[in-house]
Design a protein around this motif. Structure first.
Motif, short mmCIF file in Angstrom:
data_model
loop_
_atom_site.label_atom_id
_atom_site.label_comp_id
_atom_site.label_asym_id
_atom_site.label_seq_id
_atom_site.Cartn_x
_atom_site.Cartn_y
_atom_site.Cartn_z
N GLN A 425 0.83 -1.20 0.00
CA GLN A 425 0.00 0.00 0.00
C GLN A 425 0.87 1.25 0.00
O GLN A 425 0.60 2.21 -0.72
CB GLN A 425 -0.93 -0.01 1.21
N TYR A 428 2.24 1.83 -3.37
CA TYR A 428 1.21 2.34 -4.28
C TYR A 428 1.10 3.86 -4.15
O TYR A 428 1.05 4.58 -5.14
CB TYR A 428 -0.11 1.66 -3.95
N PHE A 429 1.08 4.32 -2.93
CA PHE A 429 1.05 5.78 -2.71
C PHE A 429 2.27 6.44 -3.36
O PHE A 429 2.16 7.46 -4.02
CB PHE A 429 1.09 6.09 -1.21
N LEU A 443 -2.54 6.20 5.76
CA LEU A 443 -2.93 4.83 6.05
C LEU A 443 -3.29 4.65 7.53
O LEU A 443 -4.24 3.95 7.86
CB LEU A 443 -1.82 3.85 5.65
N GLU B 159 -5.73 -2.80 -2.80
CA GLU B 159 -6.88 -2.11 -2.19
C GLU B 159 -6.40 -1.29 -1.00
O GLU B 159 -5.56 -1.74 -0.23
CB GLU B 159 -7.92 -3.13 -1.72
N ILE B 160 -6.94 -0.11 -0.86
CA ILE B 160 -6.57 0.72 0.28
C ILE B 160 -7.83 1.07 1.06
O ILE B 160 -8.46 2.10 0.80
CB ILE B 160 -5.80 1.97 -0.16
N VAL B 208 -10.19 3.45 -2.28
CA VAL B 208 -9.32 3.13 -3.40
C VAL B 208 -9.31 1.62 -3.67
O VAL B 208 -8.86 0.84 -2.82
CB VAL B 208 -7.88 3.61 -3.16
N ASN B 209 -9.85 1.24 -4.80
CA ASN B 209 -9.85 -0.14 -5.28
C ASN B 209 -10.60 -1.14 -4.40
O ASN B 209 -10.64 -2.32 -4.72
CB ASN B 209 -8.43 -0.66 -5.50
#
Lengths: 475, 331
Positions: A425, A428-429, A443, B159-160, B208-209
């Protein structure tokens, strides 16, 4: 009737550790015998609490006090050898000189505001009507101190509920029963609703001592909620230190007892934001009759030692129970949740989500979530999930999710995860141009927001979201 | 500026098979002479092969000197904490406005190559260089690569939970602009982008996703690309897991985003998407960590026929049932 179900289902009593191997201990009769084994430290607190209270109290309070003191005698101060306190260090309390708050001052110097039109303020355990405002309570309902509840069926009902025993209550439950100056009663009659303008209960501590003084003023707020058949209540319970108390030492030892009648609904939001040097020990004991719904959402961010015990007992079939909790442990903080859900009737539905962030090496999170599905609780659907983020080296979490299932036709699930943030994650950011720090904050914020959004009142939700943001930024 | 292998070089070569053009020469020959380009286009194909670099003519019909966007030289990479080498000396040059495709078997290193380009922490570059718009890409953090104009769409985007699409996009856009963009201002910026990828505004409120279908995830990646307006988009199997309609949507969205100024590097098993985009492109074949060959500027049908005959390894892919017309064309 419901109450008789309750006591019969729990025989024999589970607690009352007895030094003599009596196979059928009856707590009341044995109490005098065990007095000789009482913990002198506990006795001294009990004595101080008794002395601090006016002797001419309401008769129902007297009953509560004598019951509590009897039960108290058999309970020593918990040590790390006792399972419920295995991971929770209470030595900080034991080392302090515990003194009851001075009974004199329900101080009116403070002002409180609430976005809801129903506000009840409790200062150092005393309900303070002058600071409260209860403008949209439906007729027949009652919100206020037990001592002002007029005689009638409501009082009788409340007294009956109050006098029922709670065998799972620990020392702190009893200390609260002994030391509470008055009980806040919330009575919602049949089919009444307190929902759109929820009841906002602000429980605060005004008396605190400096950190080095060694003294620890203790207050014992107690709330009794009775929601009758088909009635609905949304209650927001907030615990905090006010005035000079911020940053100082005190001990809030509160308790709430809830009875939900058949088909009743209670949405309970519980927010703990005590001073960072305070001890906060809290009991929530709820009983649910058939087809009732109980939702509790907890957000605990304050306190040096924060312990929440939830005990939910099913009194009839088809109940719905949802528990969500979000804790943050920063430096030198213990956040502890011990929850127990006992299902004795068919078709109960329960969901529990516990989330915790430990953001400092000296922070500590404890979770013990017990769900007991007894023999007659067939077709139970119970789910439990606990997730902890450890964001610093040596940060500690002790989690003990546990399901005890005796019924054979049930659907139960549980999960536990302890981790840092997900690398995937974060990456991804980053690939989207967001730096690591911002990504981590986003997050972490999302992790807590998941529970905060469940708080049952939008203005409170907003406040919490911004407080949580401040906390993250302060690190 | 790193222009050593930029396209004009071969044009000045005296013969169709020149020796490797030494970088220093390129400085001399980058002085543009506008008329030469068209003339030497075909000769340039071979020449460029010799220097392991597709020439700029793929971008084709534009008149100005193309800029080199990405230049990868002898790139070697291993999986971190193991010595397993995945990339074994990849060379690739992408100029402004070009579309490149990397094809190849599963496990040949295509996705790894894409991930290495955007700085995935699981891989470590052991040798070689990557220059993006004149800067050393390997020295940059992933977010700096994004700011420089590099974008990668993930094969399976993570997925976030708890972060709304709106917040995420605004964070990304603010980071790119290096200033906090207000939600309202951002919304105005975002609306036409949403239309371009045919996404509903309801997408913005979702996390997100989280719970997205395959097609939604891919379209969400394209939306992010649209918002960030990247110069070079690496699309890792943007077409996988999509049904025919979703594939069309994705292709249309991509075509809508393409300008003469931005480039695309696609990683795919199926040439369908190329067909839908129907633009000239360069096709590279990757095998065991190396780009072993490439085809330039061929029409996609021919391209596939040639690929099939030259590379039996790709037979399966090119014969997949979704490629009925290719099969017919080649039999």
């Amino acid at each position: 009737m419901a109450i008789s179900c309750f006591s019969s289902s729990l025989l024999p009593p589970l607690r009352f550790r007895s030094p003599n191997p009596n196979p059928n201990p009856k707590p009341k009769t044995l109490a005098p015998i065990r007095a000789s084994f009482s913990d002198p430290f506990v006795l001294s607190i009990a004595e101080k609490l008794e002395d601090s209270l006016p002797s001419s109290s309401h008769p129902s309070l007297q009953t509560l006090r004598s019951l509590s003191s009897q039960s108290l005698l058999s309970k020593p101060w918990p040590s790390r050898k006792d399972e419920p306190f295995r991971f929770t260090d209470t030595s900080f309390l034991k080392a302090a000189q515990i003194v009851p708050v001075s009974s004199s001052n329900p101080s009116a110097n403070h002002t409180f505001d609430s976005p809801s039109s129903n506000l009840l303020v409790v200062v150092d355990g005393h309900p303070v009507p002058s600071l409260s405002r209860l403008s949209s309570i439906p007729s027949g309902a009652f919100v206020g101190p037990l001592s002002t509840l007029p005689p009638g069926p409501a009082l009788d009902r409340v007294l009956a509920v109050a006098s029922s025993e709670f065998p799972d209550g620990d020392l702190f439950w009893d200390l609260n029963g002994l030391g509470t100056p008055d009980v806040v009663v919330v009575y919602v009659p049949e089919r009444a609703r307190i929902v759109d303008e929820p009841l906002h209960l602000v429980v605060c501590s005004a008396e605190g001592e400096d950190v080095g003084s060694g003294r620890l003023p203790v207050s014992n707020p107690r709330v009794l909620v009775v929601v009758e058949k088909g009635a609905e209540l949304t209650i927001l319970e907030e615990h905090l230190g006010i005035g000079e108390c911020e940053g100082r030492c005190y001990w809030a030892n509160s308790a709430m007892e809830i009875l939900i009648g058949e088909g009743g609904k209670v949405k309970h939001s519980y927010v703990q934001r005590q001073s960072s040097n305070a001890a906060h020990i809290k009991w929530t004991f709820a009983r649910q009759e058939a087809a009732s719904t109980y939702e509790i959402v907890e957000v605990s961010i304050g306190g040096r030692l924060s312990r929440h015990n939830i005990h939910i007992q099913q009194l009839g079939p088809d109940t719905v129970t949802e528990m969500s909790a979000f804790h943050i442990s920063q430096s030198n903080q213990i956040q502890d949740l011990h929850s127990k859900l006992v299902l004795d009737y068919p078709r109960g539905y329960s969901r529990q989500l516990h989330k915790c962030i430990v953001s400092d090496s000296s922070g500590h999170a404890v979770f013990d979530g017990n769900i007991k599905v007894n023999r007659y609780a067939q077709q139970t659907d119970a789910g439990q999930l606990t997730r902890t983020l450890l964001l610093a080296p040596r940060a500690t979490a002790n989690l003990k999710p546990n399901l005890q299932i005796i019924a054979d036709d049930v659907k139960c699930s549980h999960g536990a995860a302890i981790s840092d943030l997900e690398e995937d994650q974060l990456f991804y950011f980053q690939t989207r141009g967001i730096d690591l720090q911002t990504a981590r904050e986003a997050l972490v914020f999302a992790f807590g927001k998941d529970v905060i959004t469940r708080i049952h009142y939008a203005p409170l939700r907003e406040t919490l979201n911004s407080r949580f943001k401040e906390l993250l930024a302060a690190k | 500026m790193a222009l050593p292998l930029s396209s004009p070089a071969p044009c000045f070569a005296p013969s169709p098979s020149p020796p490797k053009t030494p970088p220093r020469n390129s400085f001399l020959i980058t002085i543009p002479t506008p008329h030469r380009r068209r003339r030497c286009r075909h000769g340039a194909v071979r020449a460029a092969v010799a220097v392991d670099s597709p020439s700029a003519e793929g971008g084709g019909l534009r008149a100005e000197t193309p800029n080199v966007f990405l230049e990868v030289k002898d790139l070697r990479a291993v999986i971190k904490d193991s010595d397993k080498e995945i990339l074994k000396g990849v060379n690739l040059t992408i100029n402004e406005g070009e579309i490149h495709t990397i094809m190849g078997r599963n496990g040949s290193g295509k996705s790894t190559f894409a991930k290495v380009l955007v700085g995935h922490p699981d891989y470590e570059v052991t040798k070689g260089s990557v220059v993006f718009k004149g800067e050393n890409l390997l020295d940059m953090d992933p977010e700096e690569r994004s700011h420089a104009g590099l974008f990668m769409s993930f094969q399976s985007p993570v997925e976030i939970p708890g972060v709304s699409n709106m917040d995420f996009l605004r964070m990304a856009y603010s980071a790119k602009k290096k200033t906090e963009i207000s939600p309202i201002e951002f919304f105005h910026y975002l609306l036409p982008k949403l239309e371009a990828v045919k996404m509903d505004t309801r997408f913005l409120d979702r996390n997100v996703n989280e719970g997205f279908s395959g097609g939604e995830k891919k379209r969400n990646e394209i939306l992010q690309l649209a918002v960030l307006e990247a110069d070079l988009a690496i699309l890792d199997e943007i077409d996988s897991g999509l049904d025919v309609d979703a594939l069309q949507d994705v292709a249309k969205a991509l075509v809508g985003l393409m300008t003469p100024k931005n480039s695309i590097l696609m990683i795919t098993h199926y040439p369908n998407l190329l067909d839908l985009i129907s633009k000239r492109c360069f096709v590279h074949i990757m095998e065991d960590g190396l780009i072993v060959s490439y085809y330039q500027e061929l029409h996609i049908k021919n391209c596939c026929r040639n690929l099939r005959s030259s590379f039996p390894v790709l037979k399966y892919e090119l014969q997949s049932p979704t490629l009925e017309h290719f099969r017919q064309g080649s039999s």
